[in-house]
Design a protein around this motif. Structure first.
Motif, PDB file in Angstrom:
ATOM      1  N   LEU A 157      50.283  30.101 -45.343  1.00  0.00           N
ATOM      2  CA  LEU A 157      50.270  30.942 -44.185  1.00  0.00           C
ATOM      3  C   LEU A 157      51.232  30.268 -43.036  1.00  0.00           C
ATOM      4  O   LEU A 157      50.933  28.966 -42.920  1.00  0.00           O
ATOM      5  CB  LEU A 157      48.993  31.322 -43.652  1.00  0.00           C
ATOM      6  N   TYR A 158      52.033  30.771 -42.135  1.00  0.00           N
ATOM      7  CA  TYR A 158      52.441  30.262 -40.885  1.00  0.00           C
ATOM      8  C   TYR A 158      51.390  30.398 -39.698  1.00  0.00           C
ATOM      9  O   TYR A 158      50.872  31.452 -39.728  1.00  0.00           O
ATOM     10  CB  TYR A 158      53.633  30.966 -40.532  1.00  0.00           C
ATOM     11  N   ARG A 159      51.443  29.452 -38.946  1.00  0.00           N
ATOM     12  CA  ARG A 159      50.541  29.463 -37.602  1.00  0.00           C
ATOM     13  C   ARG A 159      51.318  28.974 -36.512  1.00  0.00           C
ATOM     14  O   ARG A 159      51.929  27.701 -36.918  1.00  0.00           O
ATOM     15  CB  ARG A 159      49.314  29.052 -38.086  1.00  0.00           C
ATOM     16  N   ASP A 160      50.855  29.068 -35.394  1.00  0.00           N
ATOM     17  CA  ASP A 160      51.187  28.462 -34.209  1.00  0.00           C
ATOM     18  C   ASP A 160      50.054  27.776 -33.826  1.00  0.00           C
ATOM     19  O   ASP A 160      48.975  28.217 -33.388  1.00  0.00           O
ATOM     20  CB  ASP A 160      51.634  29.546 -33.175  1.00  0.00           C
ATOM     21  N   GLU A 161      50.124  26.323 -33.710  1.00  0.00           N
ATOM     22  CA  GLU A 161      49.063  25.461 -33.296  1.00  0.00           C
ATOM     23  C   GLU A 161      48.424  25.824 -32.025  1.00  0.00           C
ATOM     24  O   GLU A 161      47.418  25.873 -31.752  1.00  0.00           O
ATOM     25  CB  GLU A 161      49.267  24.125 -33.516  1.00  0.00           C
ATOM     26  N   GLU A 162      49.627  26.119 -30.927  1.00  0.00           N
ATOM     27  CA  GLU A 162      49.372  26.066 -29.694  1.00  0.00           C
ATOM     28  C   GLU A 162      48.433  27.345 -29.336  1.00  0.00           C
ATOM     29  O   GLU A 162      47.430  27.068 -28.504  1.00  0.00           O
ATOM     30  CB  GLU A 162      50.557  26.224 -28.579  1.00  0.00           C
ATOM     31  N   SER A 163      48.824  28.484 -29.776  1.00  0.00           N
ATOM     32  CA  SER A 163      47.846  29.601 -29.452  1.00  0.00           C
ATOM     33  C   SER A 163      46.957  29.899 -30.597  1.00  0.00           C
ATOM     34  O   SER A 163      45.974  30.772 -30.234  1.00  0.00           O
ATOM     35  CB  SER A 163      49.006  30.967 -29.443  1.00  0.00           C
ATOM     36  N   GLY A 164      46.879  29.121 -31.534  1.00  0.00           N
ATOM     37  CA  GLY A 164      45.916  29.519 -32.521  1.00  0.00           C
ATOM     38  C   GLY A 164      46.178  30.667 -33.370  1.00  0.00           C
ATOM     39  O   GLY A 164      45.283  31.257 -34.204  1.00  0.00           O
ATOM     40  N   LEU A 165      47.198  31.501 -33.170  1.00  0.00           N
ATOM     41  CA  LEU A 165      47.652  32.640 -33.885  1.00  0.00           C
ATOM     42  C   LEU A 165      48.549  32.375 -35.208  1.00  0.00           C
ATOM     43  O   LEU A 165      49.332  31.242 -35.324  1.00  0.00           O
ATOM     44  CB  LEU A 165      48.713  33.502 -32.986  1.00  0.00           C
ATOM     45  N   TRP A 166      48.314  33.362 -36.131  1.00  0.00           N
ATOM     46  CA  TRP A 166      48.800  32.950 -37.470  1.00  0.00           C
ATOM     47  C   TRP A 166      49.733  34.415 -37.687  1.00  0.00           C
ATOM     48  O   TRP A 166      49.346  35.488 -37.035  1.00  0.00           O
ATOM     49  CB  TRP A 166      47.794  33.178 -38.699  1.00  0.00           C
ATOM     50  N   LEU A 167      50.941  34.047 -38.323  1.00  0.00           N
ATOM     51  CA  LEU A 167      51.728  35.243 -38.921  1.00  0.00           C
ATOM     52  C   LEU A 167      51.200  35.922 -39.847  1.00  0.00           C
ATOM     53  O   LEU A 167      50.597  35.285 -40.895  1.00  0.00           O
ATOM     54  CB  LEU A 167      53.174  34.691 -38.942  1.00  0.00           C
ATOM     55  N   VAL A 168      51.025  37.327 -39.863  1.00  0.00           N
ATOM     56  CA  VAL A 168      50.743  38.239 -41.041  1.00  0.00           C
ATOM     57  C   VAL A 168      51.316  37.953 -42.267  1.00  0.00           C
ATOM     58  O   VAL A 168      52.555  37.945 -42.461  1.00  0.00           O
ATOM     59  CB  VAL A 168      50.586  39.531 -40.657  1.00  0.00           C
ATOM     60  N   PRO A 169      50.692  37.673 -43.398  1.00  0.00           N
ATOM     61  CA  PRO A 169      51.221  37.682 -44.731  1.00  0.00           C
ATOM     62  C   PRO A 169      51.314  39.124 -45.214  1.00  0.00           C
ATOM     63  O   PRO A 169      52.039  39.377 -46.335  1.00  0.00           O
ATOM     64  CB  PRO A 169      50.447  36.867 -45.500  1.00  0.00           C
ATOM     65  N   THR A 170      50.938  39.938 -44.668  1.00  0.00           N
ATOM     66  CA  THR A 170      50.763  41.475 -45.088  1.00  0.00           C
ATOM     67  C   THR A 170      50.152  42.206 -44.005  1.00  0.00           C
ATOM     68  O   THR A 170      49.232  41.909 -43.414  1.00  0.00           O
ATOM     69  CB  THR A 170      49.977  41.690 -46.446  1.00  0.00           C
ATOM     70  N   ALA A 171      50.408  43.558 -43.756  1.00  0.00           N
ATOM     71  CA  ALA A 171      49.829  44.307 -43.080  1.00  0.00           C
ATOM     72  C   ALA A 171      48.300  44.663 -43.281  1.00  0.00           C
ATOM     73  O   ALA A 171      47.494  45.155 -42.590  1.00  0.00           O
ATOM     74  CB  ALA A 171      50.353  45.779 -42.852  1.00  0.00           C
ATOM     75  N   GLU A 172      47.768  44.365 -44.530  1.00  0.00           N
ATOM     76  CA  GLU A 172      46.787  44.397 -45.037  1.00  0.00           C
ATOM     77  C   GLU A 172      45.665  43.664 -43.914  1.00  0.00           C
ATOM     78  O   GLU A 172      44.543  44.015 -43.806  1.00  0.00           O
ATOM     79  CB  GLU A 172      46.414  43.835 -46.356  1.00  0.00           C
ATOM     80  N   VAL A 173      46.260  42.602 -43.547  1.00  0.00           N
ATOM     81  CA  VAL A 173      45.318  41.503 -42.727  1.00  0.00           C
ATOM     82  C   VAL A 173      45.034  42.144 -41.207  1.00  0.00           C
ATOM     83  O   VAL A 173      44.000  42.451 -40.990  1.00  0.00           O
ATOM     84  CB  VAL A 173      46.142  40.260 -42.550  1.00  0.00           C
ATOM     85  N   PRO A 174      45.968  42.847 -40.466  1.00  0.00           N
ATOM     86  CA  PRO A 174      45.412  43.312 -39.172  1.00  0.00           C
ATOM     87  C   PRO A 174      44.900  44.666 -39.573  1.00  0.00           C
ATOM     88  O   PRO A 174      43.822  45.039 -38.671  1.00  0.00           O
ATOM     89  CB  PRO A 174      46.786  43.543 -38.251  1.00  0.00           C
ATOM     90  N   LEU A 175      45.249  45.387 -40.699  1.00  0.00           N
ATOM     91  CA  LEU A 175      44.547  46.873 -40.673  1.00  0.00           C
ATOM     92  C   LEU A 175      43.107  46.685 -41.008  1.00  0.00           C
ATOM     93  O   LEU A 175      42.311  47.582 -40.740  1.00  0.00           O
ATOM     94  CB  LEU A 175      45.423  47.571 -42.087  1.00  0.00           C
TER      95      LEU A 175
END
Length: 422
Positions: free
Chosen positions: A216-234
């Motif tokens: 998974l890709y993530r942004d350390e500064e914000s603590g946010l992660w790029l979704v690997p599939t829409a299943e995740v936010p849904l």
RNA sequence: GGGGAGGUCGCAUAGUGGCCUAGUGCGGCGGUUUGCUAAACCGCUACAGGGGCAACCCUGUCGAGGGUUCGAAUCCCUCCCUCCCCGCCA
């Protein structure tokens, strides 16, 4: 997450099912040990808290004096004891939760045993592994000749496994996304557009963490992660909510890009657009009652198959065996389309009933009857479809002897009437 | 980015250290009454965890997490979110 009550009441059954995935039975015993310790400490600390509450109340009614001071001193000691026990309980609960989060879902009785994907039975097929009347080209040759994909530019911008779509290549993808979304709307899904980055907790809820951390890709500064599939936010749309039974089922469809590091499959499928770090997908997601979830899985599968059918692609459906089924899933169908250029079946959809596995992690419940206790509901997810592979199959199946590509009929209105890409 | 105001039970609100076992109103559910409906009146109105055969009892939760205290919705600290004003900007 598994049902703690089930682990408590039928530990042998749980161990036996997990053994089919080579999961150590010790993990189950560990959960049980945490559970026992937790209840033991909880009893102690709750008794002390009850005592403190009662005495504190009495203190408020006492006149100042030595007796009052003595009680305050006694409660000060009790308070220290409570603090220590609370800390203890918190540590035990964290240990138990971590152990629970590591346990995969139990399989549905239909799921066959098998070592890997070669053991997945084909349960349905339409069309065949056809060959073309001329020498079929792989999509990367076709697309490059036609100016639809620019591989070097993708590498220039972001490195290997990235590509740039261009002209009718970009348009074909956009048309396919649009058509898929419209199809699913007709099938009864409500369209959703979500953030493409999420909090860490959201990835735990859907089960991507802990297993796929490295993918998974993530942004350390914000603590946010790029979704690997829409299943995740849904999965987390309704987390911590209690839905009413009359709101169910909820069927959603969402288009998102998907971001995956693919470190686990380094070196595989390096040519073409089959496996990139960024790809687009249209995803279906269902919130259902436990009674109806397996009927819903059949609808999900049939809705995904319809995509391949209407696009005119040969496809087959497999039932995943224990060696191939995902961490959270109880039962999964994979849908594969035939790609004559590469000469292989491509997985374009994976339709799973995860039962209450994600709902427990996301604390997602519904009330079966007005006034009834809330229960975890069942969630299902299925691609409809994964874009790059669908595009690959379209290009390779619709290629002509002269190197041009016919546009599947259903997509032509979405392509401004273009019938042939040449 | 700077300044201000807030976050309490489904909704709206009260609550500035013990009388909070979180009140009141609205909505919702059940009942009484009633030719029917309405009104009126009465009662109920969360979630999680623990104990018990059970009736029931206990613990926790007032945005989240820490702290002070015998005792916190209330005081202190950190963070998150919402609203308003100002600045900046793709």
């Amino acid at each position: 997450m598994l049902d703690l009550k089930l682990i408590r009441e039928q530990p042998d059954y749980v161990k036996q099912q997990l053994a089919r995935f080579a999961v150590e039975p010790a993990l189950v015993d560990q959960v049980l040990a945490f559970d026992e310790a937790r209840r033991q400490q909880l009893r102690k600390v709750e008794d002390l808290k009850a005592q403190r509450n009662a005495v504190s109340k009495a203190i408020s009614k006492m006149a100042p004096g030595p007796e009052r001071e003595a009680q305050i001193a006694a409660m000060r000691a009790v308070g220290a004891e409570i603090a220590a026990l609370d800390k203890d309980v918190a540590a035990i609960e964290e240990g138990q939760r971590n152990a629970m989060l590591e346990l995969r879902n139990l399989p549905h009785p239909d799921v066959p045993d098998g070592a890997d994907d070669s053991a997945n039975p084909v349960i349905y097929q339409e069309g065949e592994e056809r060959t073309l009347s001329f020498a079929a080209q792989p999509h990367w040759e076709l697309a490059e000749q036609l100016g639809m994909i620019h591989f070097e530019q993708g590498v220039k911008l972001a490195g290997s496994r990235f590509y740039v779509l261009r002209g009718l290549g970009a348009r074909l993808q956009r048309a396919t996304i649009q058509w898929l979304l419209d199809l699913h709307l007709r099938q009864g899904y409500t369209e959703v557009y979500t953030p493409f980055v999420v909090k860490e907790q959201v990835l735990w809820a859907s089960g991507q963490l802990p297993k796929f951390r490295d993918n998974l890709y993530r942004d350390e500064e914000s603590g946010l992660w790029l979704v690997p599939t829409a299943e995740v936010p849904l999965t987390s749309l309704y987390s911590d909510d209690i839905l009413n039974a009359d709101q169910l089922p909820i069927y959603h469809v969402a288009y998102t890009p998907c971001f995956r590091k693919e470190q686990l499959s380094a070196g595989r499928d390096v040519r073409g657009i089959k496996r990139g770090h960024q790809f687009d997908k249209v995803e279906m997601y269902m919130f259902e009652t436990p009674e109806r979830s397996y009927a819903a899985l059949e609808k999900l599968r049939s809705d995904a198959e319809e995509c391949a059918r209407l696009l005119g692609l040969p496809f087959r459906t497999k039932l995943l065996c224990t060696g191939d089924i995902g961490f959270g899933s109880a039962k999964t169908y994979d849908i594969e389309v035939w790609a004559p250029g590469q000469g292989e079946w491509l997985e374009v959809s994976s339709c799973s009933n995860v039962e209450a596995f994600q709902a427990r992690r996301a604390n997602l419940r519904y009330r079966p009857e007005p006034g009834a206790k809330p229960e975890f509901l069942h969630t299902l997810n299925g691609s409809g479809l994964g874009l790059p592979r669908t595009i690959i199959a379209i290009m390779e199946n619709y290629q002509q002897a002269d190197g041009s590509i016919l546009v599947p009929e259903v997509l032509r209105p979405y392509m401004g009437g273009v019938e042939v890409i040449r």
